[in-house]
Scaffold this motif. Structure first.
Motif, PDB file in Angstrom:
ATOM      1  N   GLY A   1       0.819  -1.207   0.000  1.00  0.00           N
ATOM      2  CA  GLY A   1       0.000   0.000   0.000  1.00  0.00           C
ATOM      3  C   GLY A   1       0.850   1.253   0.000  1.00  0.00           C
ATOM      4  O   GLY A   1       0.583   2.206  -0.743  1.00  0.00           O
TER       5      GLY A   1
ATOM      6  N   VAL B   1       3.359  -5.993  -5.645  1.00  0.00           N
ATOM      7  CA  VAL B   1       1.943  -5.913  -5.281  1.00  0.00           C
ATOM      8  C   VAL B   1       1.297  -7.291  -5.401  1.00  0.00           C
ATOM      9  O   VAL B   1       1.508  -7.993  -6.391  1.00  0.00           O
ATOM     10  CB  VAL B   1       1.210  -4.897  -6.184  1.00  0.00           C
TER      11      VAL B   1
ATOM     12  N   GLU C   1      -4.177  -9.805  -6.178  1.00  0.00           N
ATOM     13  CA  GLU C   1      -5.544  -9.303  -6.005  1.00  0.00           C
ATOM     14  C   GLU C   1      -5.612  -7.773  -5.990  1.00  0.00           C
ATOM     15  O   GLU C   1      -6.687  -7.189  -6.162  1.00  0.00           O
ATOM     16  CB  GLU C   1      -6.157  -9.851  -4.713  1.00  0.00           C
ATOM     17  N   LYS C   2      -4.462  -7.107  -5.802  1.00  0.00           N
ATOM     18  CA  LYS C   2      -4.437  -5.640  -5.800  1.00  0.00           C
ATOM     19  C   LYS C   2      -3.800  -5.081  -7.067  1.00  0.00           C
ATOM     20  O   LYS C   2      -3.674  -3.859  -7.217  1.00  0.00           O
ATOM     21  CB  LYS C   2      -3.655  -5.125  -4.587  1.00  0.00           C
TER      22      LYS C   2
ATOM     23  N   SER D   1      -6.075  -2.575  -9.575  1.00  0.00           N
ATOM     24  CA  SER D   1      -6.367  -1.252  -9.025  1.00  0.00           C
ATOM     25  C   SER D   1      -5.096  -0.438  -8.847  1.00  0.00           C
ATOM     26  O   SER D   1      -5.101   0.790  -9.036  1.00  0.00           O
ATOM     27  CB  SER D   1      -7.103  -1.387  -7.688  1.00  0.00           C
ATOM     28  N   SER D   2      -3.983  -1.095  -8.514  1.00  0.00           N
ATOM     29  CA  SER D   2      -2.712  -0.384  -8.345  1.00  0.00           C
ATOM     30  C   SER D   2      -2.211   0.149  -9.681  1.00  0.00           C
ATOM     31  O   SER D   2      -1.752   1.300  -9.777  1.00  0.00           O
ATOM     32  CB  SER D   2      -1.669  -1.319  -7.726  1.00  0.00           C
TER      33      SER D   2
ATOM     34  N   LYS E   1     -11.196  -2.497 -10.428  1.00  0.00           N
ATOM     35  CA  LYS E   1     -12.204  -3.525 -10.133  1.00  0.00           C
ATOM     36  C   LYS E   1     -12.892  -3.994 -11.410  1.00  0.00           C
ATOM     37  O   LYS E   1     -13.198  -5.191 -11.563  1.00  0.00           O
ATOM     38  CB  LYS E   1     -13.228  -2.973  -9.144  1.00  0.00           C
TER      39      LYS E   1
END
Length: 485
Positions: free
Chosen positions: A11, A128, A131-132, A135-136, A328
Motif C-alpha cells: 500500500g 503488489v 488481487e491488488k 487497481s494499483s 475492479k
C-alpha cells in the motif's frame, strides 16, 4: 531467477509511486500560467520562450523508453532514484534562472523525470499482490493525467499570488520528498534483464528520430507545414526511425524488442494509445480557451487563468476517484473491456461538450466525464501491455506505451491547434477562434475517441492457459481467469 514476492508494504509502495507520477506530471504543466509572461521574465522573444515548453516534451519522449530499459537492466528502484535527481536539479536551475538558456536547460532536466511513471507501473508486478494488481496499475497509470489536471490550478494560484520562482522551489521540495520516499519505501527487487547489455546505438537512433518527429509536429504551425524545415524533419524522422527499426530487429539486446511489440495484443494496444492520447488532449486544449476567451465574443466565458484552472480541477479529482473502480472493472471483465468502456466515456464527454460549451458548469461537467474515461483507459493500457510481455521487458514495454500516449497528445495538440487557428472570427479589433472552430475541435475529439474504440475492439483475448499460468504471453497476469478480455 525466482520471481520477486509481493511486499507487505504494498500500500505504501503504491501511494509513493502514484505520488511520484503525479508530481512528475505536474512539472509538465508548471509553466502554463507563465506562457504569456515568459518573454518578459526571461528577456527574450516569444518564439525562444516557447522552447521552455517544447524542450520538456522532447526530453521526456526520448528519456521515457530509455529509462524503462535501464530499469529492466539495472533495477527499477535504482532508476526511480536516478529520475528524481534531474527533477531536483532542473527545478533548482529554473528557480535561479533569469534568462532563457538556463530555463530551457532546467526544463529539459525536469522532462527526464517523466520516466518515473512507466518505471512505477512496471515495479508493481514485483511488489503488489495479484488481487491488488489491477487497481494499483490503474492508480499509478492515471497519476499522469491527475498531475496534469491538478497542476494547472495549483500553478495558477501560486503564480498569481506569489513569485513565479516559488513554483520551481516548490517543485524542488516535492522532488526531494519523492526521492526520500522512494529510498525509504520502495524495495530493491532484482533486475529482470540483469546481465544484458544496454543498446546505445538504439537509444541514440530512437532519440534522433523522435526529436525530428516531435519538432516537426510541435513547431510545424510556427514554421509552416509546407516549409522546407518541417518537411525535412518529417523526412529525416521516417528515415532514421526505419533504420532504427532494422537495427533493433538485428541486435541481440535491443532497446525495444520490436518482435514483442509486434504481438497483436501489444501492437494494437499501442496503436489505440495514440488515439486515446489525442482524444484526451483535445479537450484539455479547448476547455481553457473557452473559459478564458472574452465574453464579448458571445461564447467566451471571461474567466481568469486561476478561475479557469479551478473549473478544470474537478476533472483531475474525478480521475483519482474513478481509477480504483477501473481496477475492479478490469478484475471483473478484463482490461480490454475497461479500455473500450473508458474510450466510449471520452467520446460521450465530447458530445456533452458540444451541447454544454456555453457555460463554465457545462465545461466542468465535460471535463469531469472526459477525465473519468481517461482514468479508465489509462489504467487498462498498462495491464494489457504487461499481460503480453516477458518479465525482463516490463519497464521497457511500459515506457514505449507511455511514449505512444505522448505522441498521441503531441499530434492532437498540432491537429486541434491547426483547426482552431484556421477557423477564426474578429471581435473588438482582435482575431479569435470562432465558436464553430471550437465545436469542430470537439467533434474531432469525439471522432478520434470512436476510432480508438474500433481499434481496441480488435485487441485479442489472452489464452486461458496463458492467463492462468503466467507464461510469457501473460506474465503479469493482472487479469483473473474470468477476465480474458
Amino acid at each position: 531467477m525466482d520471481a520477486p514476492q509481493p511486499t507487505a508494504r504494498s500500500g505504501a509502495v503504491v501511494a509513493t509511486l502514484a505520488f511520484a507520477g503525479t508530481v512528475a506530471a505536474v512539472m509538465q504543466t508548471l509553466v502554463t500560467p507563465l506562457i504569456a509572461e515568459l518573454p518578459t521574465i526571461l528577456d527574450t522573444s516569444s518564439s525562444n520562450a516557447a522552447w521552455v515548453i517544447t524542450v520538456t516534451l522532447l526530453v521526456s519522449a526520448v528519456c521515457v523508453p530509455v529509462s524503462g530499459r535501464l530499469g529492466d537492466l539495472l533495477g527499477k528502484r535504482r532508476m526511480l532514484l536516478a529520475c528524481s535527481v534531474p527533477l531536483i536539479a532542473g527545478s533548482v536551475v529554473c528557480a535561479l534562472s533569469s534568462s532563457v538558456v538556463p530555463m530551457i536547460v532546467g526544463r529539459g532536466l525536469q522532462g527526464m523525470g517523466m520516466g518515473m511513471v512507466p518505471l512505477g507501473i512496471a515495479l508493481l508486478r514485483d511488489v503488489v499482490p495479484p488481487e491488488k494488481m489491477s487497481s494499483s496499475i490503474a492508480l499509478v497509470s492515471a497519476s499522469l493525467g491527475i498531475g496534469g489536471a491538478l497542476g494547472l490550478p495549483i500553478a495558477s494560484a501560486v503564480a498569481q499570488y506569489a513569485s513565479w520562482r516559488v513554483l520551481f522551489w516548490g517543485s524542488a521540495v516535492l522532488a526531494v520528498a519523492i526521492s526520500a520516499l522512494i529510498w525509504a519505501l520502495i524495495p530493491d527487487v532484482p533486475a529482470g534483464a540483469k546481465g544484458q547489455r544496454f543498446d546505445v546505438p538504439g537509444a541514440l537512433g530512437l532519440a534522433a528520430g523522435l526529436v525530428c518527429l516531435l519538432l516537426a509536429v510541435s513547431k510545424g504551425a510556427d514554421w509552416g507545414w509546407a516549409s522546407a524545415t518541417t518537411i525535412g524533419l518529417f523526412a529525416a524522422a521516417v528515415v532514421i526511425l526505419l533504420a532504427w527499426g532494422l537495427w533493433e530487429l538485428r541486435t541481440t539486446d535491443p532497446l525495444v524488442d520490436l518482435r514483442t511489440t509486434a504481438r497483436p495484443r501489444v501492437l494494437i494496444t499501442n496503436i489505440a494509445s495514440l488515439f486515446v492520447g489525442f482524444g484526451m488532449y483535445a479537450g484539455m486544449l479547448i476547455a481553457p480557451q473557452l473559459l478564458q476567451f472574452p465574453e464579448a465574443t458571445g461564447y467566451g466565458l471571461g474567466q481568469t487563468m486561476l478561475q479557469a484552472g479551478l473549473w478544470m480541477a474537478p476533472g483531475g479529482i474525478m480521475m483519482m476517484v474513478v481509477s480504483p473502480f477501473g481496477g475492479k472493472l478490469t478484475d471483473a471483465r478484463g482490461p480490454k473491456f475497461t479500455l473500450i468502456s473508458g474510450v466510449l466515456v471520452i467520446a460521450a464527454a465530447y458530445g456533452l461538450g458540444i451541447l454544454l460549451m456555453g457555460s463554465a458548469w457545462g465545461l466542468m461537467l465535460f471535463l469531469m466525464v472526459s477525465s473519468s474515461g481517461v482514468g479508465l483507459a489509462y489504467g487498462a493500457m498498462p495491464a494489457l501491455i504487461m499481460s503480453a510481455v516477458p518479465a525482463s521487458e516490463t519497464a521497457a514495454a511500459n515506457g514505449f506505451n507511455t511514449l505512444m500516449r505522448a505522441l498521441g497528445t503531441s499530434v492532437g495538440a498540432a491537429v486541434i491547434g491547426a483547426v482552431l487557428a484556421q477557423m477564426t472570427t474578429e471581435a473588438g479589433g482582435y482575431t479569435f477562434t470562432s465558436e464553430s472552430g471550437f465545436r469542430t475541435g470537439l467533434v474531432f475529439g469525439c471522432g478520434v475517441a470512436l476510432v480508438a474504440v474500433a481499434i481496441s475492439a480488435f485487441i485479442p483475448a489472452v489464452r486461458g492457459s496463458a492467463a492462468s499460468s503466467g507464461t510469457a504471453d501473460s506474465p503479469a497476469a493482472p487479469e483473473t481467469a474470468a477476465a480474458k478480455g
